[in-house]
Structures are given as structure tokens and as C-alpha cells.
Design a protein around this motif. Sequence first.
Motif, PDB file in Angstrom:
ATOM      1  N   CYS A 150       0.823  -1.209   0.000  1.00  0.00           N
ATOM      2  CA  CYS A 150       0.000   0.000   0.000  1.00  0.00           C
ATOM      3  C   CYS A 150       0.858   1.260   0.000  1.00  0.00           C
ATOM      4  N   GLU A 205      -8.453   0.672   2.181  1.00  0.00           N
ATOM      5  CA  GLU A 205      -7.177   0.751   1.477  1.00  0.00           C
ATOM      6  C   GLU A 205      -7.029   2.098   0.765  1.00  0.00           C
ATOM      7  N   ASP A 256     -11.404  -0.800  -2.417  1.00  0.00           N
ATOM      8  CA  ASP A 256     -11.662  -0.955  -0.994  1.00  0.00           C
ATOM      9  C   ASP A 256     -11.488   0.389  -0.288  1.00  0.00           C
TER      10      ASP A 256
END
Length: 178
Positions: free
Chosen positions: A3, A56, A53
Motif C-alpha cells: 500500500c 485501502e 476498498d
Amino acid sequence: MPCRFRAQTSLRQWKQHQPRACPTGRSCLPRPNSARRSRSARRWLVRQHGIADPVEADAIIDPVCAVIDHPEFADVFREDALAEAPIAAVVGPNVVSGTVDRLLVEEDRVLVVDFKTGRRPPASLEQLPVAHVRQMAAYVAALRLIFPGRAVQAGLLYTSSPQLFLLPDELLAATKLD
């Protein structure tokens, strides 16, 4: 892809693909309200990286917007500051050519800022990597030729902290092109 890496990559990509145009015709970062900017960033993440998402996406969007909205960096993200601006000049025997992350050209001043996304940003000017300072010294030398008579100020913006280091002329002179 982790991420954090996606956030770093997306910061640069999202900024340079904003729809607002500067008077010069180059793309500039708009100054919409925070909610509008977040929606734009979400659409970008879905379209470019498949990140749908919300948790995220927020992990990527929130730090990016914190950098853009930080009051200390207001000049860096002004609407008339150029994003991903190419520069080139012959400085002595050297050709300086590159793309600067942000370039603000005013009547009497030029501000050039490069983003750094390292996980461990330096704590002080003395800890800045010599290669980063040397890169900025070369950009400053080129911009002084391109914009004679204007003060040229250089900065390194470490986005993970976030912290902006404005580089004093003495530091740049110590690493200037020979």
C-alpha cells in the motif's frame, strides 16, 4: 504491491493528471474542497490501480491530501504552480535536463520543489542525501539561467513526514556543478 508504494506512486501520477489548466496551458493541481479532492482521488485509484476498498483507498488518499493541504506547503501547491515541469539549460560545460515535481514562477522569484518519498526522511539539512542536494543545485543553476534576475529557491519535500526542506544557497553552492 504494498500500500505504501502504491501511495507514493499514486501521489505523483494523480497530481499530474488533474484537469485544471494554468494560464500557461500546463496542467495544474486544482484547489477543490477536501471532499471533492478525495472523490477525485478515489476515482483515480479505482481506474488506475483497481483499488476500490475504502479502507485501502483512505490509507493512500489521507496522507496525500495531508501533504497537499498542509499550510506550510501552500506555495508548492498553488494553482499556478506547474506540475512535472521539464527544464533544460547549459550550465558551463554541463547540460542540465530534468523534470521537476513543482515549479512556481513569480515576477521576482522561482520556487522549485522535488518530492522525495523515502520511508526514513532526514531529520535535518545536514542529513539530506548529497545526491538530492546536488540534483537541486543543478536545477537551481539551470533556472537562474532560464529566469535571470529572479531569486531561485529550492526545496525538497519529503512526503512521508511530511517535511519541506528549503535549501540555503550555501548548501547548494557546496554541491554545485563544476
